[in-house]
Each structure stands twice: as C-alpha cells, then as structure tokens.
Design a protein around this motif. Structure first.
Motif, short mmCIF file in Angstrom:
data_model
loop_
_atom_site.label_atom_id
_atom_site.label_comp_id
_atom_site.label_asym_id
_atom_site.label_seq_id
_atom_site.Cartn_x
_atom_site.Cartn_y
_atom_site.Cartn_z
N CYS A 16 0.83 -1.16 -0.03
CA CYS A 16 -0.02 -0.01 0.11
C CYS A 16 0.76 1.32 0.09
O CYS A 16 0.68 2.26 -0.81
N VAL A 17 1.90 1.17 0.84
CA VAL A 17 2.62 2.32 0.87
C VAL A 17 3.60 2.52 -0.59
O VAL A 17 3.68 3.82 -0.99
N ALA A 18 3.96 1.40 -1.08
CA ALA A 18 4.60 1.56 -2.31
C ALA A 18 3.82 1.99 -3.47
O ALA A 18 3.95 2.80 -4.43
N ALA A 19 2.26 1.99 -3.42
CA ALA A 19 1.29 2.14 -4.45
C ALA A 19 1.34 3.77 -4.50
O ALA A 19 1.33 4.44 -5.33
N PHE A 20 1.24 4.43 -3.12
CA PHE A 20 1.22 5.74 -3.16
C PHE A 20 2.58 6.85 -3.12
O PHE A 20 2.48 7.72 -3.21
N SER A 21 3.50 5.94 -2.89
CA SER A 21 4.95 6.39 -2.87
C SER A 21 5.30 7.64 -3.72
O SER A 21 5.50 8.70 -3.39
N MET A 22 5.38 7.09 -5.07
CA MET A 22 5.70 8.21 -6.04
C MET A 22 4.80 9.25 -6.04
O MET A 22 5.04 10.43 -6.40
N GLN A 23 3.50 9.06 -6.01
CA GLN A 23 2.65 9.89 -6.26
C GLN A 23 2.74 10.94 -5.01
O GLN A 23 2.45 12.40 -5.11
N PHE A 24 2.86 10.43 -3.85
CA PHE A 24 2.93 11.32 -2.64
C PHE A 24 3.99 12.09 -2.39
O PHE A 24 4.13 13.24 -2.15
N PHE A 52 0.03 7.24 4.28
CA PHE A 52 0.39 8.64 4.12
C PHE A 52 1.30 8.91 5.51
O PHE A 52 2.23 9.66 5.39
N ALA A 53 0.89 8.34 6.47
CA ALA A 53 1.79 8.56 7.87
C ALA A 53 3.14 7.96 7.50
O ALA A 53 4.20 8.78 7.83
N ILE A 54 3.34 6.78 6.88
CA ILE A 54 4.78 6.22 7.04
C ILE A 54 5.36 7.01 5.75
O ILE A 54 6.60 7.32 6.22
N LEU A 55 4.55 7.71 4.84
CA LEU A 55 5.31 8.33 3.83
C LEU A 55 5.95 9.87 4.30
O LEU A 55 6.91 10.08 3.87
N SER A 56 5.05 10.23 5.12
CA SER A 56 5.26 11.58 5.63
C SER A 56 6.87 11.20 6.51
O SER A 56 7.54 12.49 6.60
N LEU A 57 6.91 10.37 7.05
CA LEU A 57 8.20 10.20 7.87
C LEU A 57 9.24 9.85 6.96
O LEU A 57 10.42 10.16 7.22
N SER A 58 9.12 8.72 6.08
CA SER A 58 10.18 8.16 5.47
C SER A 58 10.48 8.81 4.29
O SER A 58 11.86 8.79 3.75
N ILE A 86 3.28 15.89 15.49
CA ILE A 86 4.61 16.25 15.62
C ILE A 86 5.26 16.95 14.74
O ILE A 86 6.08 18.07 14.79
N GLU A 87 4.74 16.41 13.20
CA GLU A 87 5.61 17.10 12.24
C GLU A 87 4.97 18.58 11.98
O GLU A 87 5.91 19.50 11.75
N GLY A 88 3.72 18.81 12.39
CA GLY A 88 3.31 20.18 12.27
C GLY A 88 3.79 21.11 13.29
O GLY A 88 3.93 22.30 12.87
N LYS A 89 4.20 20.47 14.56
CA LYS A 89 4.96 21.27 15.62
C LYS A 89 6.23 21.60 15.17
O LYS A 89 6.52 22.87 15.41
N ILE A 90 6.92 20.83 14.51
CA ILE A 90 8.20 20.84 14.10
C ILE A 90 8.62 22.05 13.19
O ILE A 90 9.13 23.05 13.24
#
Lengths: 281, 278
Positions: free
Chosen positions: B17-25, B217-223, B267-271
C-alpha cells in the motif's frame, strides 16, 4: 406533510451542515469530521442519561465532550497545514468509531446502546424546528453581528484581522467551539429521537455531505442555500426509502454526496484562486 | 511460526500500500486518495477470474484492473495537479466515493456482501494464507524494482521535477502528463495486486484499503523517499498494531494505527511551526 424520519434526517443534516459552515467561514478549513463529534456527543449524552436517569446530566455530559473536542480540534488545526488537517480529521473520525466499538462495556459495541429512560421519543419535527432556530441564529451571527464579522475576517485573513486589533486565534477557537456544539446538538437530538445509538450511525458519508452543504451555503443567503443543500444531500436517502434495496440506496446516496463534494470543493478552490489573482493584480 | 506468518502477511499488505502511493505522494507531491479505487477493482477482477483456478491469473487480472482504475482516476488527479492540496485531497475523496458506489452498483447484488472467490482466499491446514507466498514474491519484486528506479535516476528525477514545477519541467523537455501517467500506472498495478491479497484476507468490499491508504500517508510523511525507512516503519507499525490487537482487541488495532498517524502529523506540524518561527 413530511414524515418524522425525514424530519429527523433533515434536522441532523441542518445541524451538521451548520457545524461545517461555521468551521469553513470561521477558520477557512474544510472539516469532514463533524459527524464523529456527533457520534461521541450522542454516546456521552446517552451514557450520562442512562447512568443518572436525568436528561439534563446527559446534556451537560454532551456539552462538556463537545467543548473538549472543539478545543482539541482548534489546537490541531492551528498546528497542521490544510491537507494534513483533512487527513487528521478523517483518521480521527475512524478512531472515534473504532473506540465506540472497542469500549463495548460502556457503549454496547456492535449491539449499540439503547436509552433506558421511559421518557417518550422526541418527534423529528420538533428537532427540525430546533435546528431551524439554530440556522436562523447562525445566519444572524454571520450577517448582523460584529462577532460574526470578526470571525470571518480572522478566518479569511489572520494577518489583516490582527492589524485591525482582532485576536484571530481566539476568534477561531470560538468558531470551533460553536461548531462542536452544533454537531453535538445533532448527536443528542438523534439519540433523543431514536432512543438508540450505534457506532455506524454517524458515518463518514454524513460528514462529507455536511462539508459539501456547509461550503455551498453562503453567509448572505444561508437561509436559502441551507435548505436546498440539506434536502439534496441528507433528505435524498429518506426520499428514496421505498426504491430499490438498502445497498442500492446507499450507493446512490454516496454518488450524490461524492459528486457534490468534488464539484463544490473544486469550485471553492477555483474561486479562491480567482480572489488571489485579483488581489495580486 | 503462525505469528511470523501473520506478521509477514500484514507487513506485505501495508508495504504494498505504501509502495502504491509512494511516487505520487513523495515525488509528485500529490495528496490524493483516488488511487485507492484500484484496490477494490483489483479484488473484483481477481474474483471474476476465479474460475481459471490459477492464483497467478487472478493476480495478473487484479494488476490489469488496478492499472485501468488508476488511469481513470488519474485523469482527474492530473487535472487537479498544481491546485490547492487540501481541495485536491477532498475532491479526490469525493471521486473515490463515487467510484466505490459505482462498484457497489455494478457488483452482483452489491459487493459489500461478496466473499472473495478462488484459491487465493483459502488457507492451508497450518493456518497460513495461500496468498502469502505470492504476496512475498510481489513485495520482493517491488522492493527490487524501487531500488532499480532510484538508481536509474532519470525517471525518478523527472518525477521529482514534475512534482516541483510542472511548468519548469515542461520547459526542460519533460512531459508532465507522460510522467504522471507512468507513475499512475505503476501505482495502479501495485494497488491492484494489493487489492487481490486484501480481498483474499477480508472479502471484497468497495472501501477496501482506504484506511490502509491513510496509514500509508503517515509512513510516507516520515520516510519520504527512503526505501529502507519505508520498510522499517511499516514493520514497526505492524508490530505495534499486533501488540495492540493482542492486548486490547481487534478494533483497538485499527484505532492505534490511526492514532499513530494523528500523532505523527501533529509532531510534524509542531516541528514545522518551530522551524517557521526560527
């Protein structure tokens, strides 16, 4: 004459739409999660009512929950960029549903929670009238009060509002609290009318329909726009109650809501882009 | 052994699922959910080809249906590219709802109650799902292909260029439409295959994989674009979810994954906010 079920659907629709409308005009954030606030408030209301036997304690419980959610959402909204906030609210809506399933001792889980009081069910028409009063109040707030003008300017352009001496953060906080209370009213009213609440009762579809209707209702013509948007997006399923299977009706409702959301959101985006272009010019 | 099987199954599904959205996101910087329609389309195609009796045929049918669905949804995404990200996300959610409802109407009597048909939906006498070896092979193939894409650079860089500026990339001779549709086809193929495995696990539903997409999306936001981080974070998410399922129950598992998503975003928003102040 409209049936009690249709009146209930419309009343819930009006409250949710007003909630989304207040968030949209007061903070300029599209918020699809107002149905989750209704769900949590409906549970708070029913649990407090069942435990104490007093309906007023139920109302108090729901008010406290909606205030806390409003404050939490305000803080999250201040931290997150727009698209992250939408993902956040979608996730939060699903979390609320899962929690309702998880804490089955309190909420009845998948069997749902019934109201144990012997007070009779509230007629949907009464609820529709209450929500009508709320709609008139919100229209008055936007069009005839200084407070409404402050909220709108704080949402539209925080920097301009600050230069006018308006505390924009406080305005947005109050907008969130009002929106949460309106969504909570939908939840409490639903619980009073049905005397039963289930985790699936306030699904994401209702939140999306409310968002589309809330964004389509302009402040100047709220009293005209709101009934049309609510009838199309919330009354549709009840109007088609005798047509096809429940799965088919659900699918047609999803098509109407999805298409309306896509069109309204893109139009709002295009209008906002035009505004920016005009300002730059 | 059963614990390992369960972990691998969930890890494969979430990573796909992560791989499917990876390039787009990450590369195209497009936050849309319309690609998620490829999950139920893949599942439905695999279910309809169940009479072939071959798992491979079912997976290929799923991939083809995924590509078709992703291309259809991609036309809308392409039109939205470069617009306000929040409105694009919401509009894509609307389009996803419409497509899911159309699938419900097109399915035989509504696909909400339709079980997954074919051999892939069965389990072995040891409790291992039949689809697990297939999913592992597909996952490894995608990991290898992703690593190759990152090394071959030209296509990978062109996706980043298009994501950064459509106008500038077209001035440099890169066609944004062609790049976008290549990304969409890749994403659709992966999502279609994932839909087959997801349906074999849970049955065919129109909203198949939507919540997994949110967690992706959460995983992709971090990685971001790091493949290793994507693999590790997916494993961590799956382990945390299983710990929650073991101690708190099935509904808490799903809720915990989404709570993690919310916490990461806050956390990302805070940073980001602190960086902006500095």
């Amino acid at each position: 004459m409209i049936s009690s079920e249709l009146a209930l659907a419309l009343a819930v629709g009006v409250c949710l739409t007003l909630s989304a409308n207040v968030v949209w005009l007061g903070t300029r954030r599209p918020f699809p999660g107002c149905s989750a606030i209704s769900l949590l408030c409906a549970y708070a209301f029913t649990i407090c009512w069942n435990e104490t036997g007093f309906i007023l304690v139920g109302v108090l419980g729901a008010t406290v929950v909606s205030l806390l959610i409003g404050l939490f959402l305000h803080e999250s909204c201040e931290l997150l960029p727009q698209s992250s906030f939408i993902l956040f609210s979608l996730a939060a809506a699903e979390i609320a549903k899962r929690l309702a399933y998880h804490f089955s001792l309190l909420t009845g889980g998948s069997s749902g929670l019934s109201v144990s009081s012997e007070i009779g069910r509230l007629n949907g028409l009464w609820l529709l009238m209450c929500s009508g009063v709320a709609a008139v109040g919100v229209a008055y707030l936007w069009n005839s009060t200084k407070e409404g003008a402050k909220w709108r300017s704080a949402g539209e352009s925080p920097v301009s509002a600050q230069t006018q001496g308006i505390n924009d953060v406080s305005c947005r906080r109050r907008a969130w609290i009002l929106a949460s209370l309106l969504a909570g009213l939908a939840g409490c009213g639903y619980s009073c009318a049905i005397h039963f609440i289930h985790p699936d009762d306030f699904g994401l579809s209702l939140g999306l329909a409310a968002l589309a209707a809330g964004m389509a209702s302009r402040p100047r013509s709220l009293i005209l726009d709101l009934p049309i948007a609510v009838t199309v997006l919330f009354g549709f399923r009840e109007i088609l109650r005798h047509v096809g299977s429940s799965s088919e009706r659900f699918a047609w409702h999803e098509i109407v809501v999805g298409a309306a959301l896509a069109i309204i959101v893109l139009l709002a985006g295009a209008l906002q882009g035009k505004d920016v272009a005009n300002t730059n010019a | 052994m059963q614990l390992l099987d369960t972990f691998l199954a969930s890890w494969c599904l979430q990573f796909l699922c992560v791989a499917a959205f990876s390039m787009q996101f990450v590369n195209l910087r497009l936050v849309t959910l319309s690609l998620a329609v490829a999950f139920p389309c893949g599942a439905l195609a695999a279910s309809y080809t169940a009479s072939s009796g071959s798992g491979l045929v079912q997976i290929v049918a799923g991939i083809l249906a995924g590509i078709l669905a992703a291309s259809l949804a991609g036309t809308f995404d392409l039109w939205c590219m470069g617009r306000n990200a929040a409105f694009t996300l919401l509009a894509s959610l609307g389009v996803l709802k419409v497509l899911q409802a159309v699938l419900t109407l097109c399915g035989f009597g509504g696909i909400q109650s339709m079980p997954f048909m074919g051999d892939l939906g069965a389990g072995t006498p040891f409790g291992r799902p039949v689809w697990l070896p297939y999913a592992l092979v597909v996952t490894l193939a995608i990991v290898a292909f992703s690593a190759y894409l990152r090394r071959s650079r030209s296509f990978f860089l062109s996706t980043i260029a298009v994501g950064d500026s459509k106008t500038l990339s077209s001035l440099y001779g890169i066609s944004p439409t062609a790049v976008f549709f290549k990304v969409q086809v890749l994403g659709g193929a992966i999502a279609g295959a994932t839909g087959v495995f997801l349906a074999a696990d849970n049955g065919v539903r129109p909203d198949l994989g939507t919540m997994m997409a949110l967690k992706a999306f959460a995983i992709l936001s971090l990685s971001r674009s790091s493949l290793t981080m994507q693999l590790v974070l997916t494993a961590l998410l799956v382990i945390t979810e299983y710990a929650a399922a073991y101690y708190l129950g099935g509904h808490a598992r799903e809720a915990l994954g989404l709570v993690l998503l919310c916490v990461i975003m806050l956390i990302e928003g805070k940073i980001r906010g602190q960086e902006a102040v500095q």
